[in-house]
Enzyme design. Structure first.
Site, PDB file in Angstrom:
ATOM      1  N   HIS A   1       0.847  -1.197   0.000  1.00 37.84           N
ATOM      2  CA  HIS A   1       0.000   0.000   0.000  1.00 37.84           C
ATOM      3  C   HIS A   1       0.876   1.239   0.000  1.00 37.84           C
ATOM      4  O   HIS A   1       1.747   1.396   0.863  1.00 37.84           O
ATOM      5  CB  HIS A   1      -0.938  -0.018   1.215  1.00 37.84           C
ATOM      6  CG  HIS A   1      -2.020  -1.042   1.091  1.00 37.84           C
ATOM      7  ND1 HIS A   1      -2.477  -1.794   2.148  1.00 37.84           N
ATOM      8  CD2 HIS A   1      -2.745  -1.431  -0.004  1.00 37.84           C
ATOM      9  CE1 HIS A   1      -3.442  -2.602   1.714  1.00 37.84           C
ATOM     10  NE2 HIS A   1      -3.614  -2.410   0.423  1.00 37.84           N
TER      11      HIS A   1
ATOM     12  N   GLU B   1       1.700   3.760   3.117  1.00 41.83           N
ATOM     13  CA  GLU B   1       2.180   3.218   4.385  1.00 41.83           C
ATOM     14  C   GLU B   1       3.702   3.298   4.422  1.00 41.83           C
ATOM     15  O   GLU B   1       4.414   2.291   4.398  1.00 41.83           O
ATOM     16  CB  GLU B   1       1.627   1.801   4.556  1.00 41.83           C
ATOM     17  CG  GLU B   1       0.091   1.810   4.571  1.00 41.83           C
ATOM     18  CD  GLU B   1      -0.566   0.441   4.394  1.00 41.83           C
ATOM     19  OE1 GLU B   1       0.144  -0.571   4.416  1.00 41.83           O
ATOM     20  OE2 GLU B   1      -1.810   0.403   4.242  1.00 41.83           O
TER      21      GLU B   1
ATOM     22  N   ARG C   1      -3.418   4.810  -1.940  1.00 38.66           N
ATOM     23  CA  ARG C   1      -3.230   3.448  -1.415  1.00 38.66           C
ATOM     24  C   ARG C   1      -2.889   2.417  -2.495  1.00 38.66           C
ATOM     25  O   ARG C   1      -2.067   1.538  -2.304  1.00 38.66           O
ATOM     26  CB  ARG C   1      -4.538   3.045  -0.718  1.00 38.66           C
ATOM     27  CG  ARG C   1      -4.739   1.573  -0.424  1.00 38.66           C
ATOM     28  CD  ARG C   1      -6.148   1.370   0.143  1.00 38.66           C
ATOM     29  NE  ARG C   1      -6.533  -0.019   0.337  1.00 38.66           N
ATOM     30  CZ  ARG C   1      -6.336  -0.697   1.473  1.00 38.66           C
ATOM     31  NH1 ARG C   1      -5.721  -0.139   2.490  1.00 38.66           N
ATOM     32  NH2 ARG C   1      -6.753  -1.940   1.574  1.00 38.66           N
TER      33      ARG C   1
ATOM     34  N   HIS D   1       2.577  -3.723   6.718  1.00 39.40           N
ATOM     35  CA  HIS D   1       1.641  -2.616   6.476  1.00 39.40           C
ATOM     36  C   HIS D   1       1.687  -1.639   7.647  1.00 39.40           C
ATOM     37  O   HIS D   1       2.322  -1.881   8.662  1.00 39.40           O
ATOM     38  CB  HIS D   1       0.202  -3.145   6.412  1.00 39.40           C
ATOM     39  CG  HIS D   1      -0.142  -3.979   5.223  1.00 39.40           C
ATOM     40  ND1 HIS D   1      -1.014  -3.563   4.257  1.00 39.40           N
ATOM     41  CD2 HIS D   1       0.246  -5.229   4.853  1.00 39.40           C
ATOM     42  CE1 HIS D   1      -1.164  -4.505   3.341  1.00 39.40           C
ATOM     43  NE2 HIS D   1      -0.406  -5.531   3.676  1.00 39.40           N
TER      44      HIS D   1
ATOM     45  N   GLU E   1       0.668  -4.870  11.013  1.00 41.07           N
ATOM     46  CA  GLU E   1       0.221  -3.476  10.907  1.00 41.07           C
ATOM     47  C   GLU E   1       1.040  -2.699  11.929  1.00 41.07           C
ATOM     48  O   GLU E   1       0.832  -2.838  13.138  1.00 41.07           O
ATOM     49  CB  GLU E   1      -1.272  -3.341  11.230  1.00 41.07           C
ATOM     50  CG  GLU E   1      -2.215  -4.069  10.264  1.00 41.07           C
ATOM     51  CD  GLU E   1      -2.407  -3.360   8.927  1.00 41.07           C
ATOM     52  OE1 GLU E   1      -1.872  -2.238   8.742  1.00 41.07           O
ATOM     53  OE2 GLU E   1      -3.094  -3.931   8.068  1.00 41.07           O
TER      54      GLU E   1
END
Ligand code: 0X9
Ligand code: ZN
Length: 320
Positions: A67, A70, A131, A201, A275
């Site tokens: 993405h 990020e 994104r 991510h 994440e």
């Protein structure tokens, strides 16, 4: 290279340069390889970190930046590679890992999107928050596929959209995008060796396991939870940061066509999505002042997972 600022975000040109420099400086451990071309025809390279060994080796995969917005993810991939290269000779833990595991690292998966967030960031906050990839759809009226909805697993069944305007546009068919084609075919070709698949991510401070597309649990669910929880503990021990561990669909939301679910379903047992920081204050626009601590703690978590992966395969090898 000595002065490369790992505590800063870098535009793609600098990351390309860094990949060349690092493979020139440590040619006996790290080599740069062509993976494929992006939609906008930029080359994708991965780094292979490997040491000669008499042991039968397994491999691990890590990608960052699927993405575009990020930014902490590519920063982490670079940090992690440096960590391995600076320590593999003197640190017995890292030396042992490298004797038994080859590392494949893709520092930026979505290169076109990443460049887009940089080139337009100064003029538009909206584009800093891009994104998807940059593929063109509906005669150039809309742009970008969510590459993490485009893998060939339960494609576009849930938590993904067939409308190219949407943030979670799944593409026109499974693996319709050159970036996901490149990654899928490489992993397929190495899947007998790859035992761990990590995709990095932000944000949310989560260690996510399969699945995203179903509430069914993978057959190794308990082991995945254990290994993931231990990693979260190692992470917290660095700077006190709290992470949650669980199935994507349980602790985040439903998604289909994600790389991690696909990796597990083709037989890669230790498949996780990270994440990274933070939990919402800055979100995707994590200040550079937090890069160092984020990368330190994430390194601790990844090494914890790799120790467990190594031990599992080492003991099963030695047991016959
Ligand atoms: O939505 C995503 O693709 C990921 N979150 S993000 O905010 N970084 O975009 C979550 C992916 C988790 N994977 C699955 N749920 N399969
Ligand atoms: Zn993401």
């Amino acid at each position: 290279l000595e002065t490369y600022p790992y505590n800063r975000y870098h535009p793609m040109g600098e990351i390309y340069q860094w990949m060349s420099l690092i493979s020139e400086k440590y040619p006996e451990v790290v080599t740069q390889h062509f993976l494929g071309m992006t939609y906008e025809t930029r080359p994708m390279y991965y780094l292979k970190i490997s040491q000669p060994s008499n042991n039968p080796k397994k491999s691990i995969w890590m990608d960052c930046g699927i993405h575009a917005r990020e930014w902490i993810a590519p920063a982490f991939c670079q940090w992690f590679v440096r960590e391995i290269l600076q320590n593999y000779q003197d640190n017995s833990r890292i030396r042992r890992l490298l004797k038994n595991l080859d590392f494949y690292v893709l520092p930026v998966l979505n290169i076109d999107g990443y460049i887009y967030t940089w080139t337009t960031a100064s003029t538009s906050t909206l584009d800093r928050l891009w994104r998807k990839s940059r593929s063109s759809h509906n005669n150039g009226t809309c742009f970008g596929t969510d590459l993490n909805r485009n893998f060939n697993v339960s494609w576009c069944s849930i938590g993904a959209s067939k409308n190219c305007q949407d943030l979670t546009f799944c593409g026109t068919e499974p693996v319709s995008e050159p970036e996901t084609k490149a990654v899928s075919s490489f992993i397929e070709s190495k899947k007998e060796d790859i035992v761990c698949f990590l995709t990095i991510h932000s944000f949310g401070q989560l260690i996510l396991m399969p699945y995203g597309y179903t509430k069914n649990k993978p057959s190794n669910y308990k082991e995945l939870i254990q290994v993931g929880q231990k990693a979260a503990n190692a992470l917290k021990a660095k700077h006190g940061t709290n992470y949650r561990v669980g199935s994507s669909v349980d602790i985040l939301y439903a998604t289909s066509g994600s790389s991690r679910d696909w990796a597990l379903d083709i037989g890669i047992p230790f498949s996780y999505t990270f994440e990274l920081r933070d939990s919402g204050r800055y979100g995707f626009v994590l200040p550079e002042a937090q890069i160092q601590a984020t990368c330190e703690e994430t390194t601790a978590a990844v090494l914890s997972i790799l120790d467990d992966v190594y031990e599992k395969y080492w003991y099963s090898n030695s047991a016959g």
